[in-house]
Design a protein around this motif. Structure first.
Motif, PDB file in Angstrom:
ATOM      1  N   ARG A  90       0.729  -1.175   0.145  1.00 43.92           N
ATOM      2  CA  ARG A  90      -0.009   0.033  -0.050  1.00 43.92           C
ATOM      3  C   ARG A  90       0.855   1.215   0.125  1.00 43.92           C
ATOM      4  O   ARG A  90       0.607   2.299  -0.670  1.00 43.92           O
ATOM      5  CB  ARG A  90      -0.809   0.075   1.225  1.00 43.92           C
ATOM      6  N   ARG A  91       1.865   1.375   0.810  1.00 40.70           N
ATOM      7  CA  ARG A  91       2.757   2.302   0.869  1.00 40.70           C
ATOM      8  C   ARG A  91       3.420   2.801  -0.519  1.00 40.70           C
ATOM      9  O   ARG A  91       3.716   3.771  -1.066  1.00 40.70           O
ATOM     10  CB  ARG A  91       3.963   2.060   1.904  1.00 40.70           C
ATOM     11  N   VAL A  95       4.066   6.137  -3.192  1.00 39.62           N
ATOM     12  CA  VAL A  95       5.098   6.717  -3.604  1.00 39.62           C
ATOM     13  C   VAL A  95       5.349   7.071  -5.226  1.00 39.62           C
ATOM     14  O   VAL A  95       4.880   6.382  -6.103  1.00 39.62           O
ATOM     15  CB  VAL A  95       6.556   5.957  -3.249  1.00 39.62           C
ATOM     16  N   VAL A  96       5.466   8.283  -5.388  1.00 40.90           N
ATOM     17  CA  VAL A  96       5.685   8.852  -6.707  1.00 40.90           C
ATOM     18  C   VAL A  96       6.912   9.729  -7.040  1.00 40.90           C
ATOM     19  O   VAL A  96       7.318  10.643  -6.169  1.00 40.90           O
ATOM     20  CB  VAL A  96       4.482   9.712  -7.076  1.00 40.90           C
ATOM     21  N   ILE A 123       0.593  11.093  -0.069  1.00 43.40           N
ATOM     22  CA  ILE A 123       1.360  10.682  -1.217  1.00 43.40           C
ATOM     23  C   ILE A 123       2.860  11.199  -0.917  1.00 43.40           C
ATOM     24  O   ILE A 123       3.294  12.399  -0.480  1.00 43.40           O
ATOM     25  CB  ILE A 123       1.061  11.394  -2.424  1.00 43.40           C
ATOM     26  N   ASP A 124       3.963   9.962  -1.021  1.00 47.60           N
ATOM     27  CA  ASP A 124       5.099  10.515  -0.573  1.00 47.60           C
ATOM     28  C   ASP A 124       5.842  10.703  -2.020  1.00 47.60           C
ATOM     29  O   ASP A 124       6.326   9.976  -2.876  1.00 47.60           O
ATOM     30  CB  ASP A 124       5.615   8.882  -0.108  1.00 47.60           C
ATOM     31  N   LEU A 125       5.922  11.886  -2.191  1.00 46.14           N
ATOM     32  CA  LEU A 125       6.339  12.558  -3.565  1.00 46.14           C
ATOM     33  C   LEU A 125       7.895  12.751  -3.378  1.00 46.14           C
ATOM     34  O   LEU A 125       8.455  13.365  -2.525  1.00 46.14           O
ATOM     35  CB  LEU A 125       5.791  13.902  -3.887  1.00 46.14           C
ATOM     36  N   LYS A 277      -3.484   5.826  -8.761  1.00 48.70           N
ATOM     37  CA  LYS A 277      -4.222   6.851  -8.312  1.00 48.70           C
ATOM     38  C   LYS A 277      -3.355   8.006  -8.118  1.00 48.70           C
ATOM     39  O   LYS A 277      -3.491   9.414  -8.053  1.00 48.70           O
ATOM     40  CB  LYS A 277      -5.001   6.510  -7.059  1.00 48.70           C
ATOM     41  N   ALA A 278      -2.167   7.656  -7.270  1.00 49.52           N
ATOM     42  CA  ALA A 278      -1.116   8.660  -6.864  1.00 49.52           C
ATOM     43  C   ALA A 278      -0.564   9.185  -7.981  1.00 49.52           C
ATOM     44  O   ALA A 278      -0.533  10.680  -7.914  1.00 49.52           O
ATOM     45  CB  ALA A 278      -0.254   7.952  -5.902  1.00 49.52           C
ATOM     46  N   ILE A 279      -0.049   8.850  -8.959  1.00 49.64           N
ATOM     47  CA  ILE A 279       0.607   9.463 -10.099  1.00 49.64           C
ATOM     48  C   ILE A 279      -0.583  10.310 -10.871  1.00 49.64           C
ATOM     49  O   ILE A 279      -0.091  11.541 -11.120  1.00 49.64           O
ATOM     50  CB  ILE A 279       1.296   8.291 -10.971  1.00 49.64           C
TER      51      ILE A 279
END
Length: 294
Positions: A90-91, A95-96, A123-125, A277-279
């Motif tokens: 999940r993490r 991450v992006v 979001i871990d950008l 979804k994060a990207i």
């Protein structure tokens, strides 16, 4: 019912581990959100499947058997690793990693980082600032913010925006040299970079009769703009990179003449790569920020 590789009921194993750890069926039921009788039935089914007792029952009192203790310990370790793997998966979806030019990262993105974090705290950008075209697979990059006339072949590309180019300098430098008309730049130190829109093109657009004077060539846009901020001369500033400094009064644009940039900003990803979804959230946020800059 989901089962293990040998036909053992996974749910019953989970219920048994909770009962052994909690010391009773009632407490295990409360933890798992099922009734005490439901726990008892799952444990009985597991004992029947294994052919061994897992608890010694004396009235209302339960004692885990030696075989049950060994099984419960191994299951606890297995479930801990399983849930850790699920959490890591999940993490990783959150991450992006985005690649962009150092000048864009420093002068445009960094001041907006707080806005992104406020909008997408989960979001871990991660930003990689580089002038070379990244190898998406080899460098672990999900997408890139590229500045080019057209995106390279083999990429999914979304155009984010364009910009203009015009002279900028510090207010102090403009006052010291009396920069009121384009011809006044013949008395100025012109800072040269490596963008297609150069001083010769701007002087021609401004109607100046002579070629521009020579000046130091710094190459990187970030270095050129820093020199302008430090009162070292006049730079050709890309509108996206100088907007914040002009708004804050750190830079001024003495003349209205500007050039339309031949390059545009693109959000690019390799064709066929799975998205998340994060990207997609990052892409939409960047598009919104570029829209506000126009």
């Amino acid at each position: 019912m989901s089962t293990t590789h040998e036909g053992l009921p996974l749910r019953s194993l989970q219920v048994f581990e909770a009962a052994a750890r909690c010391g009773g069926f009632t407490a295990a039921g409360e933890e798992l959100g099922i009734t005490q009788s439901g726990v008892s039935r799952q444990v009985s089914d597991l004992e029947a499947t294994l052919g061994i007792p897992l608890f010694v029952r004396k009235g209302a009192r339960l004692t885990v058997t030696p075989a049950g203790e060994r099984l419960a310990g191994q299951l606890a370790d297995t479930f801990a690793r399983m849930w850790s793997a699920v959490a890591e998966a999940r993490r990783s979806e959150q991450v992006v990693t985005i690649s962009m030019l150092p000048s864009v990262a420093t002068r445009w993105f960094a001041p907006r980082l707080g806005r992104f974090m406020a909008s997408y705290p989960d979001i871990d950008l991660r930003i990689t600032a580089s002038r070379h075209l990244v190898d998406f697979s080899a460098e672990g990059v999900d997408a890139a913010l590229r500045y080019s006339p057209m995106p390279s072949a083999g990429l999914e590309a979304v155009k984010l925006g364009t910009e203009t180019v015009r002279p900028v300098c510090s207010p102090e430098y403009a006052r010291a040299l009396g920069l009121h008309a384009p011809d006044d730049l013949y008395r100025a130190t012109l800072l040269y970079g490596d963008i297609p829109e150069d001083w010769s093109a701007w002087f021609a657009a401004a109607g100046c009769g002579q070629s521009p004077p020579t000046g130091p060539r710094l190459g990187d846009d970030g270095a050129i703009l820093q020199a302008a901020l430090d009162h070292q001369g006049v730079a050709l500033g890309r509108s996206l990179l100088v907007a914040d400094d002009i708004a804050a009064g750190r830079l001024v644009a003495p003349f209205p003449v500007s050039l339309q940039a031949s390059h545009a900003y693109w959000f690019v990803r390799p064709n066929g790569h799975a998205t998340s979804k994060a990207i997609e959230a990052v892409r939409l946020w960047l598009a919104d920020q570029f829209g506000k800059a126009e």
